[in-house]
Design a protein around this motif. Sequence first.
Motif, mmCIF file in Angstrom:
data_model
loop_
_atom_site.group_PDB
_atom_site.id
_atom_site.type_symbol
_atom_site.label_atom_id
_atom_site.label_comp_id
_atom_site.label_asym_id
_atom_site.label_seq_id
_atom_site.Cartn_x
_atom_site.Cartn_y
_atom_site.Cartn_z
ATOM 1 N N HIS A 51 0.843 -1.203 0.000
ATOM 2 C CA HIS A 51 0.000 0.000 0.000
ATOM 3 C C HIS A 51 0.880 1.255 0.000
ATOM 4 O O HIS A 51 0.781 2.109 0.886
ATOM 5 C CB HIS A 51 -0.927 -0.017 1.209
ATOM 6 N N GLY A 53 1.187 4.049 -1.975
ATOM 7 C CA GLY A 53 0.589 5.374 -2.086
ATOM 8 C C GLY A 53 -0.126 5.792 -0.814
ATOM 9 O O GLY A 53 0.044 6.918 -0.320
ATOM 10 N N GLU A 54 -0.925 4.894 -0.248
ATOM 11 C CA GLU A 54 -1.649 5.193 0.984
ATOM 12 C C GLU A 54 -0.688 5.416 2.143
ATOM 13 O O GLU A 54 -0.916 6.292 2.992
ATOM 14 C CB GLU A 54 -2.600 4.045 1.307
ATOM 15 N N PHE A 56 2.322 6.659 2.079
ATOM 16 C CA PHE A 56 2.958 7.976 2.011
ATOM 17 C C PHE A 56 1.961 9.098 2.258
ATOM 18 O O PHE A 56 2.311 10.134 2.841
ATOM 19 C CB PHE A 56 3.662 8.150 0.667
ATOM 20 N N ARG A 57 0.725 8.918 1.838
ATOM 21 C CA ARG A 57 -0.290 9.926 2.163
ATOM 22 C C ARG A 57 -0.495 10.008 3.670
ATOM 23 O O ARG A 57 -0.592 11.114 4.242
ATOM 24 C CB ARG A 57 -1.613 9.575 1.462
ATOM 25 N N ASN A 58 -0.567 8.856 4.302
ATOM 26 C CA ASN A 58 -0.705 8.854 5.772
ATOM 27 C C ASN A 58 0.511 9.467 6.450
ATOM 28 O O ASN A 58 0.383 10.126 7.495
ATOM 29 C CB ASN A 58 -0.914 7.423 6.268
ATOM 30 N N HIS A 60 2.366 11.906 5.366
ATOM 31 C CA HIS A 60 2.224 13.368 5.307
ATOM 32 C C HIS A 60 1.200 13.846 6.339
ATOM 33 O O HIS A 60 1.404 14.901 6.978
ATOM 34 C CB HIS A 60 1.808 13.800 3.899
ATOM 35 N N HIS A 61 0.120 13.093 6.514
ATOM 36 C CA HIS A 61 -0.894 13.476 7.500
ATOM 37 C C HIS A 61 -0.294 13.444 8.917
ATOM 38 O O HIS A 61 -0.543 14.360 9.720
ATOM 39 C CB HIS A 61 -2.097 12.527 7.427
ATOM 40 N N ASP A 64 2.180 16.376 9.372
ATOM 41 C CA ASP A 64 1.473 17.645 9.549
ATOM 42 C C ASP A 64 0.797 17.710 10.916
ATOM 43 O O ASP A 64 0.768 18.779 11.557
ATOM 44 C CB ASP A 64 0.427 17.815 8.447
#
Length: 270
Positions: A51, A53-54, A56-58, A60-61, A64
């Motif tokens: 997973h 893509g997911e 790396f999105r997580n 970043h979340h 932040d």
Amino acid sequence: MESRTEPAEREPDIAVREPDTSARPPLVRELLLVVGLFLVYKFGRQLANGHTGEAFRNAHHVWDAERTLHLPGEGAVQDALLSSDTLVHIANTYYATVHFPATALFLIWLYLRRPRHYVWSRRVLAALTAAALVLHLTFPLAPPRMLEAAGLVDTGQVYGPTVYGASPQTDSMANQFAAMPSLHFGWALMLAVGLIAATSSRWRWLWLLHPLITLLVVVGTANHYWLDAIAVTVLLGIALAVIKLPDPARSRVVRRHTPAPELAAPGVRR
């Protein structure tokens, strides 16, 4: 001539500093259970692979969120490690070699010396690991060493040693997207909690140095975020609240009782 009975003094109970072996579960069953749980965990982590893509999105979340919460930057800990090649090598070695052996020795010692605490600790660790596995499956997370925005060094790859492959996609030994929560820190914290609960030495609080060092290592090597450690601490707290701690006295001491002597019949001098 009158005689009177003088009851003999009762000997006090003798506390024998031996483990309460009645609470010790069968060894073969425990070995099979622990190995089975470990294999299920490893297999479950592998299911979370792929997973990218997911993950790396997580990442970043999470990054932040940490900045929003004004948590200290992971880079501050890493900068301290990078000030010395020897120090960063020790941190990498600690990360790679202490996690599993320390937990195994912890369980072995409890099994031999504090059987009731062993059963309690094994249940807590199993519950913690199961909850972590669910989070690994539902929230894949790339560690900070992979996140470009973090600007951190992958100390394992650069300085060694490392337990991970250079590419997460080709790493068949570990799921590198299982950063949340940090079981490195969670198991280390449970080790300290378990030994503090099972022992009575005034020095037992020094066991907290293990999770503290582990926390600095997992963050400084950029394998985990602060929030990974916070998440596993919450999960451990829930497990400890649900799974009842055994009676310390029954776990530490077996008492041998001396039967009271029989009273002599009236009129008989002893």
